[in-house]
Each structure stands twice: as C-alpha cells, then as structure tokens.
Design a protein around this motif. Structure first.
Motif, short mmCIF file in Angstrom:
data_model
loop_
_atom_site.label_atom_id
_atom_site.label_comp_id
_atom_site.label_asym_id
_atom_site.label_seq_id
_atom_site.Cartn_x
_atom_site.Cartn_y
_atom_site.Cartn_z
N LEU A 197 4.30 -1.71 -9.49
CA LEU A 197 5.09 -2.99 -9.36
C LEU A 197 6.37 -2.50 -8.87
N PRO A 198 6.70 -3.24 -7.70
CA PRO A 198 7.92 -2.90 -6.84
C PRO A 198 9.22 -2.96 -7.79
N LEU A 199 10.17 -1.97 -7.50
CA LEU A 199 11.36 -2.14 -7.96
C LEU A 199 12.44 -2.94 -7.76
N THR A 208 5.75 2.22 -13.05
CA THR A 208 5.34 3.57 -12.26
C THR A 208 4.43 4.18 -13.28
N ASP A 261 4.05 3.90 -7.73
CA ASP A 261 4.57 2.30 -8.36
C ASP A 261 3.81 1.12 -8.19
N GLN A 272 8.65 1.75 -17.05
CA GLN A 272 9.14 0.48 -16.67
C GLN A 272 10.65 0.37 -16.60
N GLY A 303 10.32 -2.53 -12.15
CA GLY A 303 8.90 -2.00 -11.90
C GLY A 303 8.17 -1.42 -12.71
N SER A 316 11.70 -6.28 -6.11
CA SER A 316 11.41 -7.51 -6.27
C SER A 316 12.55 -8.32 -6.39
N PHE A 353 9.67 4.68 -5.24
CA PHE A 353 10.21 3.72 -5.46
C PHE A 353 10.02 2.65 -4.36
N TRP A 354 10.09 1.47 -4.49
CA TRP A 354 9.48 0.36 -3.57
C TRP A 354 10.98 0.23 -2.66
N ALA A 405 8.56 -5.16 -1.76
CA ALA A 405 7.96 -6.19 -2.69
C ALA A 405 7.67 -7.61 -1.80
#
Length: 271
Positions: free
Chosen positions: A160-162, A225, A158, A193, A223, A164, A2-3, A256
């Motif tokens: 898209l970051p979790l 993944t 990932d 997602q 996010g 953000s 995860f981010w 993010a």
C-alpha cells in the motif's frame, strides 16, 4: 522501498479563479470547493502470486481491487496509478493486463510512460460518482532480490503506497508463493504499517506459502510493507540488480492512485 511521489497530477479544474460561473457550473463548484483529491477508498484488496520462470527468476502476477467512494456530484472522471519500470537496477518488465469493474466489464484506460514510471489512466470524459470499483491486473518480474545485509533472498514490497492522498478504510492483501518458492521460505517475515520509516508492526499470518495482511483505518500517507525471507540462492538474480538497502531506507515502488479530470476536448492537462 516506498511509493514515490507522483511527478504530476493529471488533473484539470473545471473552473479557474476569476471566471464567472453560472447555472450548473456554479452549483458544481459550490459542492466541490477543495478539488478532485477529495474522496476515499472504502476497501483495497490485492493478491500477489509470486513464482519462478524458466530462468529461475522471480515473477509476480497481481490483481488489485480498489473501491473508490467518489462524491455524488460531478467531480471525478477516474484515477491514475503509476507503477515502476525498474527496481534496484533491475528491469521489472511491468505489463498491464486489464482494468475491469466489479462485474468483470472492461474499464477504459490508457497508459503513459514518464520518468521510469508506467501510468495507468482510467476512465474517459464521463464523470463517475459514488462507489466505483477498479480491478487492475498486471505482471512484473525480478521482484525477489538478494539482500546483502541479511544474506537471504527477500521479497520486500510496499503493498500500500505511503503517499496516497486518500484514506483507506479497509486494506487486505495475500502474497502467495508457488510451491517451488514456498519450499525455500525461511520462516522469517515482517509487516510494517504507517508513515515512512514507521516501525509499527501490522498483522501478518502465513501458512503453506501464503501470507495475509490486514489493516483498517489507514489515513492518507500511511502504507503497508512486507519483508519475507527465502533461502539464499533460491532465485536467479538479474544482472543489474544492485545491493538492497535496509528496510526503512529502501526507496522505490509505484505511486498512489490519483484522480484526474479531462478538458472538454478530451486531452489531459497538468495542474
């Protein structure tokens, strides 16, 4: 994975509590009561090209296009994006190639390293308003690791970051495997997602080594993944790679985008 939470926000408020405001400074503060985090991404598109180098190790070339919707007044001067420099004990050799706008013109940026992350700080002392496009191009290596739990080589990422702090209206990503890697795909692939540990699936299509995922209306903190399996032994493993963790507990990736502003002297300040 995860981010990770960004350990600092490279932001400086234009005014502090208790200061007397006059003229345009007071008007700007009245328009922006809650801070530089208040903007969204109207779209976020990315292309991940995954291949092998001469040593048989996985490499990745990425181009991200993020369109920020900044307010129409002086609040933001740019965004900060952090990328990891290692993953599961392996050095990623993260390299930033360029930052451009929608016309292909260079966007000024600097990089800083801190606590295992490589930060990309875009912009300068000028404010940016309205729709603003950032195209970030970078490379990494050793992005496919052997997953001991499933016995396959796995691209687990990932996209898209979790964490953000901005909503994303429209997200799309393509993961393109080279012909050499595509020949070893097992056909097993998953997409998730939502917030951390979410089991909500997202739309993932795959054909001829190209996987595409689309998700709309993502709130801050949600996010995307993907986990894509290849035959075991497809990729030469880095010497320091550690055992991969199960899907919902694999905690590493970049951070993010975060907004920032600069002091009048051009230096960045911590909040």
């Amino acid at each position: 994975m995860f981010w990770q939470s960004i350990p600092r926000s490279l932001a400086l408020l234009a005014v502090t509590a208790g200061m007397l405001l006059t003229g345009s400074a007071a008007a700007s503060a009245a328009q922006s009561p809650t801070g530089v985090d208040d903007f969204d991404f109207t779209s976020w598109d990315a292309t991940y090209e995954v291949s092998l180098n001469d040593e048989g190790r996985a490499t990745m070339h990425v181009e991200e296009t993020r369109v920020a919707a900044f307010p129409d007044f002086d609040q933001n001067r740019g965004i900060v994006i952090g990328y990891p420099e290692s993953y599961q004990g392996a050095t990623l050799n993260t390299t930033i190639l360029s930052v451009r706008d929608e016309n292909g013109d260079e966007v000024p940026y600097e990089t800083e390293e801190d606590d295992g992350l490589l930060y990309v700080l875009t912009g300068n002392d000028d404010y940016v308003q309205g729709s603003t496009t950032y195209v970030i191009e970078y490379e990494m290596r050793d992005v496919i690791l052997a997953a001991s739990e499933t016995g396959v080589d796995e691209f687990y990422w990932d996209l898209l970051p979790l964490n953000s702090t901005q909503d994303v209206d429209s997200f799309h990503a393509d993961v393109i495997f080279s012909d050499e890697l595509a020949a070893h795909l097992t056909g097993n692939a998953s997409c998730y997602q939502g917030r951390e540990r979410s089991t909500e699936s997202c739309e993932l299509t795959g054909e001829n080594g190209t996987f595409s995922v689309t998700a709309d209306g993502l709130a801050a903190g949600e996010g995307v993944t993907v986990a894509i399996a290849l035959e075991p032994g497809t990729v030469t493993q880095p010497l320091r790679a550690s055992r991969m963790l199960p899907l919902t507990y694999c905690h590493t990736h970049w951070v993010a985008a975060q907004p920032y502003s600069r002091s009048s002297g051009g230096s960045r300040a911590l909040r």
